[in-house]
Design a protein around this motif. Sequence first.
Motif, PDB file in Angstrom:
ATOM      1  N   TRP A 226     -21.510   6.087 -12.082  1.00 16.40           N
ATOM      2  CA  TRP A 226     -20.562   5.926 -13.217  1.00 16.40           C
ATOM      3  C   TRP A 226     -21.138   4.925 -14.227  1.00 16.40           C
ATOM      4  CZ3 TRP A 226     -15.293   5.228 -10.288  1.00 16.40           C
ATOM      5  CH2 TRP A 226     -14.778   6.492 -10.096  1.00 16.40           C
TER       6      TRP A 226
ATOM      7  N   ILE B 116     -12.126   6.440  -3.325  1.00 16.75           N
ATOM      8  CA  ILE B 116     -12.339   5.074  -3.366  1.00 16.75           C
ATOM      9  C   ILE B 116     -11.211   4.164  -2.957  1.00 16.75           C
ATOM     10  CG2 ILE B 116     -12.937   2.843  -5.124  1.00 16.75           C
ATOM     11  CD1 ILE B 116     -14.423   4.892  -6.798  1.00 16.75           C
ATOM     12  N   LEU B 117     -10.166   4.592  -3.098  1.00 24.38           N
ATOM     13  CA  LEU B 117      -8.866   4.195  -2.694  1.00 24.38           C
ATOM     14  C   LEU B 117      -8.549   4.264  -1.332  1.00 24.38           C
ATOM     15  CD1 LEU B 117      -6.195   5.067  -5.387  1.00 24.38           C
ATOM     16  CD2 LEU B 117      -7.227   2.809  -5.092  1.00 24.38           C
TER      17      LEU B 117
ATOM     18  N   THR C  28       0.780  -1.153   0.029  1.00 22.16           N
ATOM     19  CA  THR C  28      -0.002  -0.113   0.023  1.00 22.16           C
ATOM     20  C   THR C  28       0.795   1.330  -0.015  1.00 22.16           C
ATOM     21  OG1 THR C  28      -0.134   0.183   2.408  1.00 22.16           O
ATOM     22  CG2 THR C  28      -1.677  -0.972   1.273  1.00 22.16           C
TER      23      THR C  28
ATOM     24  N   TYR D 173      -9.697  -2.303   4.321  1.00 25.90           N
ATOM     25  CA  TYR D 173      -8.800  -3.490   4.612  1.00 25.90           C
ATOM     26  C   TYR D 173      -8.118  -3.420   5.954  1.00 25.90           C
ATOM     27  CZ  TYR D 173      -4.671  -6.254   3.445  1.00 25.90           C
ATOM     28  OH  TYR D 173      -3.603  -7.076   3.539  1.00 25.90           O
TER      29      TYR D 173
ATOM     30  N   MET E 138     -11.633   8.820  -7.227  1.00 24.17           N
ATOM     31  CA  MET E 138     -10.503   7.651  -7.309  1.00 24.17           C
ATOM     32  C   MET E 138      -9.813   7.832  -5.733  1.00 24.17           C
ATOM     33  SD  MET E 138      -7.444   6.626  -9.540  1.00 24.17           S
ATOM     34  CE  MET E 138      -6.523   7.865  -9.319  1.00 24.17           C
TER      35      MET E 138
ATOM     36  N   TYR F 146     -12.218  12.673 -11.670  1.00 25.00           N
ATOM     37  CA  TYR F 146     -12.049  11.326 -11.608  1.00 25.00           C
ATOM     38  C   TYR F 146     -10.987  11.182 -10.534  1.00 25.00           C
ATOM     39  CZ  TYR F 146      -8.187   8.199 -13.373  1.00 25.00           C
ATOM     40  OH  TYR F 146      -7.228   7.398 -13.328  1.00 25.00           O
TER      41      TYR F 146
ATOM     42  N   VAL G 147       0.248   6.569  -6.961  1.00 23.94           N
ATOM     43  CA  VAL G 147      -0.908   7.234  -7.199  1.00 23.94           C
ATOM     44  C   VAL G 147      -0.575   8.669  -7.329  1.00 23.94           C
ATOM     45  CG1 VAL G 147      -3.255   7.706  -6.588  1.00 23.94           C
ATOM     46  CG2 VAL G 147      -2.451   5.599  -6.497  1.00 23.94           C
TER      47      VAL G 147
ATOM     48  N   PHE H 206       2.083   1.999  -3.677  1.00 20.88           N
ATOM     49  CA  PHE H 206       0.959   1.988  -4.284  1.00 20.88           C
ATOM     50  C   PHE H 206       0.413   3.458  -4.132  1.00 20.88           C
ATOM     51  CE2 PHE H 206      -3.530   1.891  -5.597  1.00 20.88           C
ATOM     52  CZ  PHE H 206      -3.317   1.591  -6.767  1.00 20.88           C
TER      53      PHE H 206
END
Lengths: 75, 871
Positions: B603, B551-552, B419, B559, B548, B544, B426, B422
């Motif tokens: 969407w 959501i991420l 994570t 998690y 995103m 967008y 992003v 990642f």
Amino acid sequence: MANGWSVITGLLICVAMAVAAWFFSPKGENQVLWRSSIILSIACCFLMWAITFLAQLHPLIAPRRSDLREEYVHH
Amino acid sequence: MAPARDTPFRSADMSMVQLYISNEISREVVNALGELGLVQFRDLNGDLSAFQRAFTQDIRRLDNVERQLRYFHAQMEKAGIPLRKLDLDVDILAPPTTTEIDELAERSQSLEQRIASLNESYETLKKREVELTEWRWVLREAGGFFDRAHGNVEEIRASTDDDDAPLLQDVEHHISAPEVERSFSCMNIGFVAGVIARDRVAAFERILWRTLRGNLYMNQAEIPEPLIDPATNEPVQKNVFVIFAHGKEILAKIRKISESMSAEVYNVDENSELRRDQVHEVNARLNDVQSVLRNTQQTLEAELTQISRSLSAWMVLVGKEKAVYDTLNNFSYDRARRTLIAEGWCPTHDLPLIRSTLQDVTNRAGLSVPSIINEIRTNKKPPTYLKTNKFTEAFQTIVNAYGTPTYHEVNPAIPVIVTFPFLFAVMFGDLGHAIIMLCAALAMIYWEKPLKKVTFELFAMVFYGRYIALVMAAFSIYTGLIYNDIFSKSMTLFKSQWEWDVPKNYRPGQTVTAVIRDPNYRYPFGLDWRWHGAENELLFTNSYKMKMSIILGWAHMTYSLCLSYINARHFKRPVDIWGNFLPGMIFFQSIFGYLVICIIYKWTVDWFAIGQQPPGLLNMLIYMFLQPGYIDVPLYPGQKYVQIGLLLLAVIQVPILLFLKPFYLRWEHNRARAKGYREIGERSRVSALDEDDDGVANANGGDRHSVDSAGEGVAMIAQDPDDDEEEEEEGDDHGHGGKFNFGEVMIHQVIHTIEFCLNCVSHTASYLRLWALSLAHQQLSAVLWSMTMGPALKVTGIGGAIFLVVVFAAFFCLTCIILIIMEGVSAMLHSLRLAWVESFSKFAEFGGWPFAPFSFKQLLEESEELKEYLG
């Protein structure tokens, strides 16, 4: 080709990859590390791709520009 | 169900062990354990000061040896002899025996004396040499004075005979006087010759002038070459002086003054013959001294060179030996049985290895008494030992920088491995920058061995994180492809889903809008390149990327929250599942999970096809709280009821979060009390025999009966469960040992609830940094391109080519410095925060204490003193 169902297809592919990663991770004390890292990576990548795809699925706005060159327009 | 071996998922299983080591081999045993580096010894002599401990004497002796070795090192540096550094990867030092250490101590003692005496004689000789040199200068310069002065004898006499006579009286008249060779002595004129530092000359002159009231004749000359001051070893500029004066007393006075001004007075004969002899003599002596000096110097250097070969190894040996005795000082000594008793933590799964090591040492020593290692049960909190490898080490360091995870909780470094890079990617999504970064990371990994030796701190830090950089770069390549950005330009990898709707009579400058090319075709991977350079590009990408980010963030936090379920299950605390995890999860999902579902649902709907107005999700969420039941623009039918239901669901979770756990714990506690159980910590208060603490303790530590007859040390061990209570009380292991305090538990839970609910909102908002930073990165690289490469590519001709080369260099440097290094660091810090705060706060307790085994390897790595001896 690439329409709304692609997200589902992509999800299925990613799940299949994750399952494969679960079973084919190298054995040993680092197996948990392999599994978690690979599956998390797949999940992250899928999420990002799916979000990008969905955002363009039914776009509310369209690209607009006023500096198109003439020779470019007619091809 | 304990796992068969330790995995990186949790910290390793730890055991408290007790070691009984025979006194004779204690040193060897500790040495072997130090090489193994798997045991952390506890201090059993906490009440003894450093001076009272058993092995302080040995440590002192080793300190002395270490001092001597450092003295050799200083001497070597002075003589400019290079030190042969010890490369621990290549040279393996066998554990030394006691005699070897003794020999080393003796040897360094004698070497020190020898070097000291050599140094001393060197210094005396050096002093002698300087004196002789000065004398030679005096002879040479004073000779000059005399030769000149003899020419003026008459004149001087005239001036002494007749005080009234002018000094410069008719010089020519006397110039060729025959009595030139006549001595001054007949005129009762004496002289003092010597050497004085140049900066003191003025003061010297003045003092002389004042004390003698001008009754002197001083002559001086500069010595052209600087002389070395033997005391400070620094070059000093000096002058030769000769003072002529009248009368013995005055001469004595001058001598005294010169001495007080630390001038050196030398004996010079006025007779030129004798002076010549003196010069010869001085030269001969100087030669002798110099040759002896050279010899001494050579001997010293030879001696030091020999030492330099093994000095590093000795230093390491002594350092290890000292660590061994330091450790032995933590053991308690059983005089009756002549054994040392040690206690410490070690990984449970490494016990067999430790056992066999002990066996080996005993066998080698040929001792009949075996060393015994005993696992003991304890209610102490074991240390957190997270095994790492080359790859995970840096990630684990990131986590440990925040705190030490509680023993056996899910290692937060596991999700961080993916994570953290990642989320970095992003924010850092640019294919070009990512490829440069990947090359750097790969280079660092390929040349791992040579680069490890680089000591430049900034580089060492980057090098330490080379695997993080590798994963970050790999993910950045992916996100760069998704964003369709390479140095801020787009790639036309696939056919665009848009085409320009050009009117028939198109004039350049007219605004053109794109239309969907084929209703069944969407750009398959990443962002459509038609958006690049569009006027409303930012409008689209902001919407967008913002969505995103949400959501991420939601995925990341969900998690992380799930890991708290795994923790609760592992620690067998079902109340944490029902009272913390589940209500928390429902609260979070009914608000932000719902938001994410709405984003995705919005969407998937083709709003133009169904001819409806798309709702603003932000307004929807705000109205959901402020005016439940009011729908501004509907997203789907029945939305009103769903939202009210979800809101109620979320609100109900708050009291559950608040009260379930504390009241359950109280109920459990009261039930246990009602059944007559007492908590372990209460034992001593319950006991009627307050002063007979030993008896109570022994009754508890059943397996220690065998040792309780022995002296102080053992009794202390038997008391152990009572010690260090402060250590245990921290943390929030409610109901698991420690005293139950309802008020405390309640306050803790209130804080937790408030924090959790507020954090759900603020943390979700915090993920918007993903959008902000990726926007900034993309815009910055676009600006850089438009300021450098953009105009440069438009210039044509040979000048344009040269200009392009220059501009490209600037572009590339700025890209590396600003966009990769600076932006990379900033994205990394933001990602770090997301891991530390947003993710860890959902599941990790960080209530552990780190396992710090007694290990030579670690000792050598961390020691600042030994650093200069290790290559």
